[in-house]
Enzyme design. Structure first.
Site, mmCIF file in Angstrom:
data_model
loop_
_atom_site.group_PDB
_atom_site.id
_atom_site.type_symbol
_atom_site.label_atom_id
_atom_site.label_comp_id
_atom_site.label_asym_id
_atom_site.label_seq_id
_atom_site.Cartn_x
_atom_site.Cartn_y
_atom_site.Cartn_z
ATOM 1 N N LYS A 93 133.109 -34.681 0.541
ATOM 2 C CA LYS A 93 133.399 -33.416 1.227
ATOM 3 C C LYS A 93 134.566 -32.768 0.491
ATOM 4 C CE LYS A 93 132.185 -31.220 5.124
ATOM 5 N NZ LYS A 93 130.886 -31.122 5.783
ATOM 6 N N GLY A 193 130.197 -22.649 20.401
ATOM 7 C CA GLY A 193 130.144 -22.152 19.018
ATOM 8 C C GLY A 193 128.723 -21.747 18.682
ATOM 9 N N GLY A 195 127.604 -19.953 15.907
ATOM 10 C CA GLY A 195 127.553 -19.436 14.542
ATOM 11 C C GLY A 195 126.207 -19.766 13.929
ATOM 12 N N VAL A 197 124.748 -22.618 13.026
ATOM 13 C CA VAL A 197 123.995 -23.726 13.632
ATOM 14 C C VAL A 197 123.744 -23.461 15.124
ATOM 15 C CG1 VAL A 197 124.045 -26.198 14.213
ATOM 16 C CG2 VAL A 197 124.852 -25.430 11.978
#
Ligand code: NAI
Length: 367
Positions: A93, A193, A195, A197
């Site tokens: 990552k 959330g 967004g 996804v």
């Protein structure tokens, strides 16, 4: 050398190596460039299954230590995620410290690409929070070690739809495990959330006639989803205390912690956000004690990495979808193992991931 002469820098370095040791990281690379303002960190956790691959996150961290924590935790989770998904990439990552809306520039992204290139293929960067496929196209100007570029550039593009699909399948498997049937119709689901996804997840849930509640810190994002679908928008204070069947965290990590867990009123947590548990073992146990089923994020949100990892072979969306569909069976298998062995779903998922790492690690000795 006396303790006094070791100095501050020495003890910090020791801390980092010790932390890498504890989390079993192979490599951590710090990337800094004064001209472009780049401050980034690449974490390579494990390359037993293949080159480390994971999203690049651009986020205005408060300080370097917070960014380091994030990259170490996220890269380790990627190892588990890819192993459990049965794909052949390792865990990695990267993070760039900065506000994507203000600090992102072509030069900064390309300079970051040069650092990725210098690793010679040990790490492949994909997209995460704050980074879009178009940004990866820019990074690709400096390095071939990028996955998830735009379809027009020969890539797999936005991986969020497949991530959301995997989370949705994980939810169905969780309901099957809890109730003996996998229908989400009428189930109350809180999506935190909405967004890339979260919004796609909402669509799957609405298609199956679930009762969906949403919250997003970006009011416009939440309102536009409310206009598009039959969802109920709630306030921030309600998100973690709403009486629902499933809480689906799809924003940032760490939201399951000593403060939030005692107040949760959901029966299960199944969501797309990475690293939802703030302190893994402690918070997993606390959820278990409260009788809340925690379905590990790295298991159900693997659709994205499945999608981008296929770029290393020949990418085909149907193949990516088929591999992602395994998340349903894997979730059932992990939940059954957890029940049978009286361990948390987190430990059960990690056990299966570690088993594959051990087995493939052994056969790779003969290459
Ligand atoms: P995104 O940036 O498109 O969406 C995140 C949304 O959450 C934004 O609309 C933002 O306004 C909102 N948000 C931020 N803080 C919030 C809070 N405290 N409460 C409510 N809303 C908040 O990111 P994306 O791609 O949808 O990713 C969401 C999560 O899923 C992240 O944790 C990411 O690491 C994870 N993930 C994403 C994958 C992908 O394919 N995009 C793959 C695997 C995991």
């Amino acid at each position: 050398m006396s303790n006094a002469t070791k100095g501050e820098a020495g003890s910090k370095q020791f801390d980092l190596l010790e932390r890498m040791n504890l989390s079993e990281h192979e490599m951590v690379v710090f990337c800094r460039d004064r001209e472009t303002g780049l401050n980034g960190i690449i974490g390579v956790h494990n390359t037993v299954l293949g080159p480390a691959m994971g999203g690049l996150r651009m986020y205005p961290y408060n300080n370097e230590s917070q960014a380091l924590d994030d990259v170490l935790r996220l890269s380790r989770a990627m190892t588990y995620k890819s192993s459990l998904a049965g794909i052949n990439v390792g865990g990695g990552k990267a993070v760039i410290i900065g506000d994507p809306k203000k600090d992102k520039s072509e030069a900064l992204l390309r300079r970051f690409g040069q650092f990725v290139d210098s690793l010679g293929g040990k790490f492949y960067a994909a997209a995460d929070v704050g980074i879009k496929p178009a940004d990866l196209d820019t990074i690709k100007l400096e390095t071939p070690y990028v996955s998830g570029v735009s379809p027009l550039r020969g890539g797999s593009g936005d991986s969020a739809p497949l991530t959301a699909y995997g989370v949705y399948l994980g939810m169905k498997a969780a309901i099957l495990h809890m109730e003996g049937q996998d229908k989400l119709q009428g189930k109350r689901v809180m999506v935190q959330g909405v967004g890339k996804v979260g919004s796609k997840l909402v669509k799957h849930l609405i298609d199956e006639e679930a009762e969906v509640y949403i919250y997003d810190t970006d009011l416009e994002t939440a309102k536009s989803l409310e206009r598009e679908f039959q969802v109920k928008r709630v306030e921030n204070e309600q998100v973690l205390t709403l009486d629902v069947d499933i809480l689906a965290p799809c924003a940032l990590g760490g939201i399951l912690n000593e403060h939030s867990i005692p107040n949760l009123k959901c029966r299960a947590v199944v969501g797309g956000a990475n690293n939802q548990l703030l302190v893994e073992d402690r918070d997993s146990l606390a959820l278990q004690d409260r009788g809340i089923l925690f379905v590990p994020d790295f298991m159900v949100n693997a659709g994205g990495i499945v999608n981008v990892s296929l770029e290393l072979q020949t990418y085909h969306p149907e193949v990516a979808k088929r591999i992602t569909e395994n998340i349903y069976d894997t979730t059932l298998k992990v939940l059954e193992l957890s029940e049978k062995e009286k361990m948390s779903p987190l430990d059960a998922a990690k056990n299966l991931a570690e088993k594959r790492l051990r087995e493939i690690g052994k056969i790779r000795l003969y290459r």
